[in-house]
Write a protein that holds these residues in place. Structure first.
Motif, PDB file in Angstrom:
ATOM      1  N   SER A  11       0.813  -1.212   0.000  1.00  0.00           N
ATOM      2  CA  SER A  11       0.000   0.000   0.000  1.00  0.00           C
ATOM      3  C   SER A  11       0.848   1.264   0.000  1.00  0.00           C
ATOM      4  O   SER A  11       0.325   2.354  -0.063  1.00  0.00           O
ATOM      5  CB  SER A  11      -0.938  -0.005   1.203  1.00  0.00           C
ATOM      6  OG  SER A  11      -0.197  -0.288   2.361  1.00  0.00           O
ATOM      7  N   THR A  12       2.186   1.101   0.098  1.00  0.00           N
ATOM      8  CA  THR A  12       3.037   2.286   0.018  1.00  0.00           C
ATOM      9  C   THR A  12       4.126   2.036  -1.014  1.00  0.00           C
ATOM     10  O   THR A  12       4.419   0.893  -1.358  1.00  0.00           O
ATOM     11  CB  THR A  12       3.733   2.567   1.364  1.00  0.00           C
ATOM     12  OG1 THR A  12       4.488   1.407   1.714  1.00  0.00           O
ATOM     13  CG2 THR A  12       2.729   2.872   2.450  1.00  0.00           C
ATOM     14  N   TYR A  13       4.741   3.118  -1.528  1.00  0.00           N
ATOM     15  CA  TYR A  13       5.864   2.959  -2.453  1.00  0.00           C
ATOM     16  C   TYR A  13       7.012   2.249  -1.782  1.00  0.00           C
ATOM     17  O   TYR A  13       7.719   1.447  -2.387  1.00  0.00           O
ATOM     18  CB  TYR A  13       6.305   4.334  -2.971  1.00  0.00           C
ATOM     19  CG  TYR A  13       5.397   4.861  -4.043  1.00  0.00           C
ATOM     20  CD1 TYR A  13       5.254   4.164  -5.240  1.00  0.00           C
ATOM     21  CD2 TYR A  13       4.673   6.028  -3.855  1.00  0.00           C
ATOM     22  CE1 TYR A  13       4.401   4.642  -6.219  1.00  0.00           C
ATOM     23  CE2 TYR A  13       3.835   6.506  -4.828  1.00  0.00           C
ATOM     24  CZ  TYR A  13       3.694   5.805  -6.013  1.00  0.00           C
ATOM     25  OH  TYR A  13       2.867   6.258  -6.980  1.00  0.00           O
ATOM     26  N   ARG A  14       7.200   2.577  -0.509  1.00  0.00           N
ATOM     27  CA  ARG A  14       8.269   1.932   0.252  1.00  0.00           C
ATOM     28  C   ARG A  14       8.133   0.414   0.225  1.00  0.00           C
ATOM     29  O   ARG A  14       9.087  -0.318  -0.035  1.00  0.00           O
ATOM     30  CB  ARG A  14       8.226   2.410   1.696  1.00  0.00           C
ATOM     31  CG  ARG A  14       9.467   3.145   2.142  1.00  0.00           C
ATOM     32  CD  ARG A  14       9.331   3.515   3.608  1.00  0.00           C
ATOM     33  NE  ARG A  14      10.118   2.627   4.441  1.00  0.00           N
ATOM     34  CZ  ARG A  14      11.453   2.671   4.488  1.00  0.00           C
ATOM     35  NH1 ARG A  14      12.122   3.549   3.777  1.00  0.00           N
ATOM     36  NH2 ARG A  14      12.112   1.849   5.258  1.00  0.00           N
ATOM     37  N   ALA A  15       6.901  -0.028   0.469  1.00  0.00           N
ATOM     38  CA  ALA A  15       6.655  -1.466   0.506  1.00  0.00           C
ATOM     39  C   ALA A  15       6.849  -2.065  -0.871  1.00  0.00           C
ATOM     40  O   ALA A  15       7.324  -3.197  -1.023  1.00  0.00           O
ATOM     41  CB  ALA A  15       5.233  -1.742   0.999  1.00  0.00           C
ATOM     42  N   ASP A  16       6.528  -1.292  -1.897  1.00  0.00           N
ATOM     43  CA  ASP A  16       6.639  -1.803  -3.250  1.00  0.00           C
ATOM     44  C   ASP A  16       8.098  -1.965  -3.650  1.00  0.00           C
ATOM     45  O   ASP A  16       8.454  -2.851  -4.417  1.00  0.00           O
ATOM     46  CB  ASP A  16       5.943  -0.830  -4.209  1.00  0.00           C
ATOM     47  CG  ASP A  16       5.767  -1.463  -5.567  1.00  0.00           C
ATOM     48  OD1 ASP A  16       5.591  -2.700  -5.621  1.00  0.00           O
ATOM     49  OD2 ASP A  16       5.822  -0.745  -6.573  1.00  0.00           O
ATOM     50  N   MET A  17       8.949  -1.094  -3.118  1.00  0.00           N
ATOM     51  CA  MET A  17      10.332  -1.079  -3.587  1.00  0.00           C
ATOM     52  C   MET A  17      11.293  -1.832  -2.693  1.00  0.00           C
ATOM     53  O   MET A  17      12.487  -1.832  -2.943  1.00  0.00           O
ATOM     54  CB  MET A  17      10.808   0.373  -3.730  1.00  0.00           C
ATOM     55  CG  MET A  17      10.252   1.030  -4.988  1.00  0.00           C
ATOM     56  SD  MET A  17      10.484   2.794  -4.999  1.00  0.00           S
ATOM     57  CE  MET A  17      12.221   2.925  -4.779  1.00  0.00           C
ATOM     58  N   GLN A  18      10.793  -2.463  -1.638  1.00  0.00           N
ATOM     59  CA  GLN A  18      11.756  -3.085  -0.730  1.00  0.00           C
ATOM     60  C   GLN A  18      12.418  -4.302  -1.386  1.00  0.00           C
ATOM     61  O   GLN A  18      11.936  -4.849  -2.380  1.00  0.00           O
ATOM     62  CB  GLN A  18      11.107  -3.456   0.581  1.00  0.00           C
ATOM     63  CG  GLN A  18      10.014  -4.496   0.451  1.00  0.00           C
ATOM     64  CD  GLN A  18       9.360  -4.726   1.789  1.00  0.00           C
ATOM     65  OE1 GLN A  18      10.012  -4.611   2.810  1.00  0.00           O
ATOM     66  NE2 GLN A  18       8.095  -5.039   1.787  1.00  0.00           N
ATOM     67  N   LEU A  19      13.537  -4.694  -0.793  1.00  0.00           N
ATOM     68  CA  LEU A  19      14.414  -5.683  -1.403  1.00  0.00           C
ATOM     69  C   LEU A  19      13.708  -7.018  -1.595  1.00  0.00           C
ATOM     70  O   LEU A  19      13.772  -7.621  -2.660  1.00  0.00           O
ATOM     71  CB  LEU A  19      15.644  -5.859  -0.503  1.00  0.00           C
ATOM     72  CG  LEU A  19      16.974  -6.119  -1.176  1.00  0.00           C
ATOM     73  CD1 LEU A  19      17.196  -5.120  -2.292  1.00  0.00           C
ATOM     74  CD2 LEU A  19      18.075  -6.005  -0.158  1.00  0.00           C
ATOM     75  N   LEU A  20      13.047  -7.500  -0.561  1.00  0.00           N
ATOM     76  CA  LEU A  20      12.345  -8.779  -0.650  1.00  0.00           C
ATOM     77  C   LEU A  20      10.884  -8.521  -0.347  1.00  0.00           C
ATOM     78  O   LEU A  20      10.492  -8.465   0.822  1.00  0.00           O
ATOM     79  CB  LEU A  20      12.934  -9.775   0.355  1.00  0.00           C
ATOM     80  CG  LEU A  20      14.394 -10.118   0.131  1.00  0.00           C
ATOM     81  CD1 LEU A  20      14.970 -10.801   1.352  1.00  0.00           C
ATOM     82  CD2 LEU A  20      14.549 -11.008  -1.070  1.00  0.00           C
ATOM     83  N   PRO A  21      10.058  -8.351  -1.358  1.00  0.00           N
ATOM     84  CA  PRO A  21       8.689  -7.913  -1.120  1.00  0.00           C
ATOM     85  C   PRO A  21       7.800  -8.964  -0.470  1.00  0.00           C
ATOM     86  O   PRO A  21       6.755  -8.617   0.073  1.00  0.00           O
ATOM     87  CB  PRO A  21       8.170  -7.555  -2.511  1.00  0.00           C
ATOM     88  CG  PRO A  21       9.187  -8.010  -3.475  1.00  0.00           C
ATOM     89  CD  PRO A  21      10.380  -8.495  -2.766  1.00  0.00           C
TER      90      PRO A  21
END
Lengths: 354, 335
Positions: A11-21
């Motif tokens: 639900s956030t860009y941060r969550a979308d871009m993290q290393l291991l989603p």
């Protein structure tokens, strides 16, 4: 896999871009790291550390370095052991001449010196590309071999031309047992892997990949080739320089220029071909493969009762290396990392593929 | 005022020529000795040219940068040396020709055909694999000691030009035989490429793969032929080299020197391979004999050995001023 990732919404860009989603992947990775730090030191024997695990960690670092250049930026190098040599000798000279430096500082400085040399030998890449460049990198290899064998200043006027080092001390921690070395190497490797992974995901990595895929097109969309290629050479040599320093200080202890010859360059190249070009995971898999293969080739015939002579074992090793490389290129040009990805994808749908 | 395109090449050429005559100009070197070094360099150059020739042939016809040429030279030399222990030399050479043709078939079938249309770098790595395989296989089958090839040429050097220079000039007979063999080989190749239908087909493939294929030239067969020819060139190189130094593993290492030769001469050019080989051969011998001692003195080195890298650095300098090599084709990149 035997888990499903349904229901994990970003639900956030941060969550979308993290290393291991995927949550399970994160736990898996944490588990692997915990295992490496907490279980392996108590299970593995000294022999295992010295002949397999520690070389694997150091060569993985070097393979990541080479992979950044060849796999991500598309600039082929068959002389990368030269930059390992620069790192090793830079570290040696720093320790000899400026003894008060902390080993971590020495490592970084050695990496930086190797990076400078790497960028110098990377200059031809601005004019020439592809196969011509491959030959040009051989110049770095042979020139480096020569300079450390002949210029006495670099070896601190050692008599036989080989240099030897004292055990490394970090603050109050003396790295003298294989287990200590292992823990230190593991820490270094994890930090550098994270950096590499993030570099390749970011601005710089994209510039490299654009240059790899088509350098003229990359130039047209505004990526300066000087910047992309020289940073790739610099970062890659930095990694190899650090790996070289670690190889010299924590693996070999004492070494001569031959320790960083063309064969090591080829080994590094084979690691990233077999492991997978343009993949950090591939560097790990390839390094593990290349480290374990000679030992396996040595042990298996003895176990099954057909002992090979040393010369014959070396020849058979050559043949198997050669065949495997051709086999990998023909069957799976993207290497072990790709096989891993395919396997994961298959397991994800298993047992109901439709 | 614009600088002409050939200016950097000309400057580099002048510098090299100056380096060449510098030892004579200082007056410390006897002219006879200088000529001896020059001839020695030319002879080494001939050997480099022979290996480089194999590279160029394969690169022209298939676009494959054949790293395995050095390994093929070693393999061929080992085969000739070991077979010659059981049969006359000529029979051994013929048998080795058969082996090399077989090798060409296998390489085409197993390596090249599945990798068709891959990038140059992938093919280069495939030939690296072939290199390792051949080195291991050759030594596993033929043994890994040092073997001799006896061609029946007397070993003792010949004295020539005794009247021109004081003390004369020493020349090895096998060097002369090597040079003659190289000239014959290049002549035969030239005739083959220009006068025969197969040769014309080869040139057509080298020119444009797709066009050649569209007029009905079978690419696979062409590759087998060109790898066979490269194999035969490797035999010549291997026999000459083996006769001079003995057949041993280091041959495949020395053959790496053919790489700077091809980048100097240009990947696609047969004359480039010859001229490049001679330049590299003379350059590194001259550098080792005349440049190394002052360097050792100036920098307090532990011995010379600059011929190990001189060729590469020379080729690198050359690439900086002329990226396509002496006789190579200019590339134009398009998006």
């Amino acid at each position: 896999m035997f888990f499903r990732e349904n229901g994990q919404f970003k639900s956030t860009y941060r969550a979308d871009m993290q290393l291991l989603p995927i949550v399970q992947d994160r736990w898996f990775m944490l588990g692997v790291i915990a295992l490496a730090f907490l279980a392996v030191p108590f299970v593995a024997t000294d022999y295992l550390f010295l002949s397999i695990i520690n070389p694997f960690l150091i060569l993985t670092l070097a393979a990541i370095g080479l992979n950044l250049l060849v796999g991500y930026c598309g600039q082929i190098s068959i002389g990368h052991a030269a930059f390992m040599a620069w790192g090793a000798y830079a570290a040696y000279n720093l320790v000899q001449r400026v003894p008060m430096l902390n080993f971590l500082v020495v490592l970084v400085l050695a990496g930086l010196i190797a990076a400078l040399v790497g960028m110098f030998f990377g200059i031809p890449s601005l004019r020439i590309k592809g196969l011509y460049l491959a030959v040009a990198t051989l110049a770095a290899q042979f020139f480096t071999d020569w300079i450390f064998a002949r210029v006495k200043w670099f070896t601190n006027y050692a008599h036989s031309g080989s240099v030897s080092t004292a055990p490394v001390t970090l603050f109050d921690w003396t790295l003298d047992t294989p287990r200590d070395k292992y823990l230190f190497l593991l820490g270094v490797l994890i930090v550098f892997t994270l950096i590499a992974k993030n570099l390749t995901r970011g601005h710089l990595g994209r510039a490299w990949m654009a240059t790899r895929d088509m350098d003229v097109a990359a130039e047209v969309i505004g990526i300066r080739p000087v910047y992309a290629k020289l940073t790739a050479f610099g970062v890659s040599s930095f990694y190899c320089g650090v790996a070289g320093a670690l190889w010299g200080f924590l693996q070999l202890g004492s070494w001569e220029p031959l320790a960083f010859d063309l064969n090591l360059s080829f080994s590094l190249l084979f690691m990233i071909i077999i492991g997978g070009m343009g993949s950090i995971l591939g560097s790990y898999l390839g390094a593990a493969f290349i480290v374990v293969l000679p030992i396996a080739l040595n042990q298996i015939p003895r176990k099954i009762g057909v002992p090979l002579s040393t010369a014959m074992a070396a020849n058979v090793e050559f043949m198997i290396f050669g065949s495997l490389i051709v086999l990998f290129l023909v069957l799976e040009p993207h290497g072990l990392a790709r096989l891993w990805a395919i396997g994961k994808e298959k397991l994800r749908l298993w047992p109901f593929p439709h | 005022m614009s600088i002409p395109r050939y200016a950097p090449v000309a400057i580099l050429g002048v510098l090299l020529a100056a380096g060449l005559v510098a030892p004579l100009a200082t007056g410390e070197t006897a002219p006879g000795f200088w000529v001896e070094v020059l001839i020695g360099g030319l002879m080494t150059g001939v050997l480099y040219s022979l290996v480089a020739l194999g590279f160029v042939l394969i690169f022209k016809a298939s676009g494959v940068f054949n790293f395995a040429q050095g390994a093929m030279v070693l393999f061929a030399a080992l085969a000739v040396a070991r077979l010659a222990e059981r049969m006359p030399v000529w029979a051994a050479v013929l048998a080795t020709v058969a082996i090399m043709v077989m090798l060409a078939f296998i390489v085409e079938r197993i390596v090249l055909r599945p990798l068709v249309n891959q990038e140059g770098v992938v093919l280069l790595m495939a030939t690296l694999g072939i290199t390792f395989f051949l080195n291991g296989f050759g030594q596993a089958v033929w043994g890994s000691d040092i073997y001799e090839i006896n061609l029946g040429i007397p070993r003792e050097p010949m004295m020539v030009l005794g009247k021109v220079f004081e003390g004369g000039v020493l020349v090895n007979r096998d060097d002369i035989a090597a040079a003659l063999a190289a000239v014959l080989l290049v002549g035969a190749l030239a005739v083959f490429f220009r006068r025969t239908a197969t040769g014309r087909a080869l040139r057509a493939v080298a020119d444009d793969h797709q066009a050649a294929q569209s007029i009905g030239i079978p690419l696979n067969r062409i590759w087998v032929i060109v790898w066979s020819v490269a194999g035969i060139v490797a035999i010549v190189g291997g026999v000459i080299w083996g006769g001079k130094l003995g057949v041993q593993f280091s041959i495949s290492q020395v053959a790496l020197k053919a790489l700077p030769v091809v980048i100097l001469g240009g990947f696609e050019s047969v004359p480039g391979a010859i001229v490049g080989g001679l330049i590299i051969g003379v350059g590194e011998k001259m550098a080792e004999v005349f440049l190394a001692p002052p360097l050792i003195k100036a920098f307090d080195l532990a011995g010379g050995g600059i011929e190990n890298w001189f060729a590469y650095v020379l080729a690198l300098l050359f690439l900086l001023v002329r990226p396509e090599g002496l006789f190579g084709e200019r590339r134009i990149d398009r998006v």
